[in-house]
Scaffold this active site. Sequence first.
Site, PDB file in Angstrom:
ATOM      1  N   HIS A 132       0.837  -1.193   0.000  1.00 24.64           N
ATOM      2  CA  HIS A 132       0.000   0.000   0.000  1.00 24.64           C
ATOM      3  C   HIS A 132       0.878   1.252   0.000  1.00 24.64           C
ATOM      4  CE1 HIS A 132      -3.966  -1.932   1.360  1.00 24.64           C
ATOM      5  NE2 HIS A 132      -3.106  -2.922   1.174  1.00 24.64           N
ATOM      6  N   HIS A 242       3.103 -16.790  -0.457  1.00 20.60           N
ATOM      7  CA  HIS A 242       2.885 -15.869   0.658  1.00 20.60           C
ATOM      8  C   HIS A 242       3.199 -16.478   2.020  1.00 20.60           C
ATOM      9  CE1 HIS A 242       0.856 -13.172  -2.164  1.00 20.60           C
ATOM     10  NE2 HIS A 242       0.852 -12.265  -1.203  1.00 20.60           N
ATOM     11  N   ASP A 265      -6.620 -12.758  -2.720  1.00 23.38           N
ATOM     12  CA  ASP A 265      -5.938 -11.464  -2.792  1.00 23.38           C
ATOM     13  C   ASP A 265      -5.449 -11.227  -4.217  1.00 23.38           C
ATOM     14  OD1 ASP A 265      -5.092  -9.022  -1.794  1.00 23.38           O
ATOM     15  OD2 ASP A 265      -3.170  -9.779  -1.064  1.00 23.38           O
TER      16      ASP A 265
END
Length: 380
Positions: A132, A242, A265
């Site tokens: 982000h 992940h 995701d």
Amino acid sequence: MKCNGIDPSTGEQVEISFGDFITGVDPLIYPLAETVYVSPGFVDLQVNGFAGVDYNSPSAGHEEIARSIRAMFATGVTRFFPTVITGSPENMTGALRNLAKAKESIAEGAAMEAFHVEGPYISPDDGPRGAHPRQWARAPDLEEFHRFQDAAQGHIRLITLSPEWPEATQFIETVVREGVVVSIGHTRASADEIAAAVSAGATLSTHIGNGAHSTLPRHPNYIWDQLAEDRLAASFIVDGIHLPKSFLNVALRAKGLERSILVTDAVMPAGCAPGPYKLGEVDVELHADGSVRLAGEKRLAGSALRMDQAIQNVMKLAGLSLRDAITLATRNPARVGRIPYRQRGLSTGERADLVRFAYDEGRGIRVLETWVGGLPVSSP
């Protein structure tokens, strides 16, 4: 309409009668010619984009969104939460408004069950922030969230935030009263802050084990604190990238299968060739090994995972049965995401969101047919 197959939850051969909803589930009176399964359609609470379409773009074309959803149907997904990540107020509002208009205007819109806003009220720290953009991580702002909800035409049902902000507890209490599910994620919160968030109404941990510092104290730390909290369910990205096998197994045991859900995701390059793509306001790259990373960096930025692959992977990596793996992609996320008429499996009165698939250990899951609300949306 009718379809038949083996119900993974019972191992029995069944014939399902349905219109918009399931009207009957009966024992099959003749043997199946081949080993074919039928289950509730898969549910994915975290999809940032798919098949070359970025749901975070305010300018994503509605027909392109429809095409991406049709590609998702071919993986067995029948309900999903388009996910908008941290960005500028203008971009986030624009993306939510565009998704709301698409939901109302395209034939595939019913599959967009509700929206997930992941951020912007997350940790600004490197590590917990993940991919982000740092400049847009900010404290919870109820007035801003209501502007997001207005732009989304009331469709935001899940928000991921960090409880580390002083404003978090009151924010959580308010939005939970308004019918929004609150998930903890992208956080460096203390044990007390996590406990306060749960007491305020948080019920989920977003992609536990990711969106975290690369190095943490042995104990305490915010991953252990969430795993130990029985009031929190947890979502997992099981793409073999992940999460390592050891952590996945320990985390699933800590949460128990009843509090565990699979998410992809997925981002724009899911289902596409390696190369450069977008995730909201950031540049990402799909690599040949299947990982999606920030352009020019090693940091993961979502995934290229499909839900049918996630089910296969959790069976392989965690030793789950087909029955349990399917539950992590159907009833559990429907319950956590408060999706009505999708929480009891193959039962009379549930929505006729169905998927027929073949499965064997060598070839994995091969989706054959998919129905959404009784309508066929994918077939060979």
